[in-house]
Design an enzyme around this catalytic site. Structure first.
Site, PDB file in Angstrom:
ATOM      1  N   THR A 178       0.858  -1.174   0.000  1.00 52.59           N
ATOM      2  CA  THR A 178       0.000   0.000   0.000  1.00 52.59           C
ATOM      3  C   THR A 178       0.897   1.227   0.000  1.00 52.59           C
ATOM      4  OG1 THR A 178      -1.756   1.226   1.149  1.00 52.59           O
ATOM      5  CG2 THR A 178      -0.264  -0.079   2.525  1.00 52.59           C
ATOM      6  N   GLU A 179       0.582   2.193  -0.843  1.00 54.21           N
ATOM      7  CA  GLU A 179       1.501   3.300  -1.084  1.00 54.21           C
ATOM      8  C   GLU A 179       1.701   4.198   0.127  1.00 54.21           C
ATOM      9  OE1 GLU A 179      -0.986   6.481  -3.589  1.00 54.21           O
ATOM     10  OE2 GLU A 179      -1.225   4.425  -4.270  1.00 54.21           O
ATOM     11  N   ASN A 180       0.848   4.060   1.154  1.00 55.12           N
ATOM     12  CA  ASN A 180       1.071   4.849   2.365  1.00 55.12           C
ATOM     13  C   ASN A 180       2.120   4.234   3.279  1.00 55.12           C
ATOM     14  OD1 ASN A 180      -1.208   2.974   2.583  1.00 55.12           O
ATOM     15  ND2 ASN A 180      -1.398   3.655   4.693  1.00 55.12           N
ATOM     16  N   SER A 230       8.409   3.998  -0.474  1.00 55.88           N
ATOM     17  CA  SER A 230       7.242   3.408  -1.124  1.00 55.88           C
ATOM     18  C   SER A 230       7.243   3.702  -2.622  1.00 55.88           C
ATOM     19  CB  SER A 230       5.963   3.955  -0.485  1.00 55.88           C
ATOM     20  OG  SER A 230       4.817   3.436  -1.123  1.00 55.88           O
TER      21      SER A 230
END
Length: 224
Positions: A51-53, A94
């Protein structure tokens, strides 16, 4: 053609996407329907969900409120769980993963997709816009772009169109498109219908799709 509830639409798409994700692959799941796919992975399939967070090793949603950790969320800001060996990192790391081509696939939502594989998924006229976010990095940085979206918008407007009329996220970036009724593949700037569900006819499909597409040599019919 059966009229589906919003929940049924999401469930169909998430399950189909989960089946096609690469076993052993590193996969990013975008906001909305894509994040649901992790809850429906076939038994024995092992994935490394990013997940990009800032997390690699995303697990399914918590089974109960007791399992919810308030700060453990995905890109949709919904609670998730950890898988063994998961790790956390900052935004720079990320996006370094994404931009360097290390991700095998991303699953991303859409406002419109045109017949050449152009994607628009971040801005609608008259609506508040937060910005393009990480979508522009994802669609050019990963090896395969899978779009997961309802076949039409809530107001009935077509989402699969000849030309996009809202701001683009990427040009010719879509490899696979999954809706509640069909799977399309894109190759050499052309769109091919490769699969449809048993509760829709080809004529009904054509009526709800403005984009020009060709029929694959062998079309799979998915029983529902």
């Amino acid at each position: 053609m059966k009229n589906l509830s919003e929940a049924e639409v999401k469930l169909r798409i998430a399950k189909r996407v989960a089946e096609m994700l690469p076993d052993g692959g590193f996969v990013n799941l975008g906001v909305g329907i894509p994040t649901l796919a992790v809850d429906y992975l076939p038994a024995g399939k092992r994935l490394y969900i990013q997940t990009e967070n800032g997390m690699l090793g995303v697990g399914p949603k918590p089974r109960s409120e007791a399992e919810i950790i308030p700060n453990l969320i995905n890109a949709s800001r919904t609670p998730i769980t950890e898988t063994p060996g998961c790790c956390y990192f900052d935004s720079a790391t990320s996006f370094a993963m994404i931009r360097s081509g290390r991700m095998d696939a991303t699953v991303i939502g859409a406002i419109q997709v045109n017949e050449r594989g152009d994607l628009a998924n971040w801005a609608l006229p008259g609506k508040g816009v937060l910005g393009l976010g990480g979508a522009m990095d994802l669609v050019v940085g990963v090896k395969e772009v899978i779009v997961a979206t309802s076949h039409t918008a809530k107001n009935g407007k077509h989402k699969l169109v000849k030309s996009c009329t809202v701001p683009l996220t990427g040009i010719g970036v879509v490899n696979t498109l999954v809706t509640e009724y069909a799977v399309f593949k894109f190759k050499d700037g052309k769109m091919f219908l490769t699969e449809h569900t048993s509760d829709i006819t080809l004529d009904e499909m054509q009526a709800m799709t403005s984009a020009h597409y060709e029929l694959a040599e062998k079309i799979q019919i998915r029983e529902v």
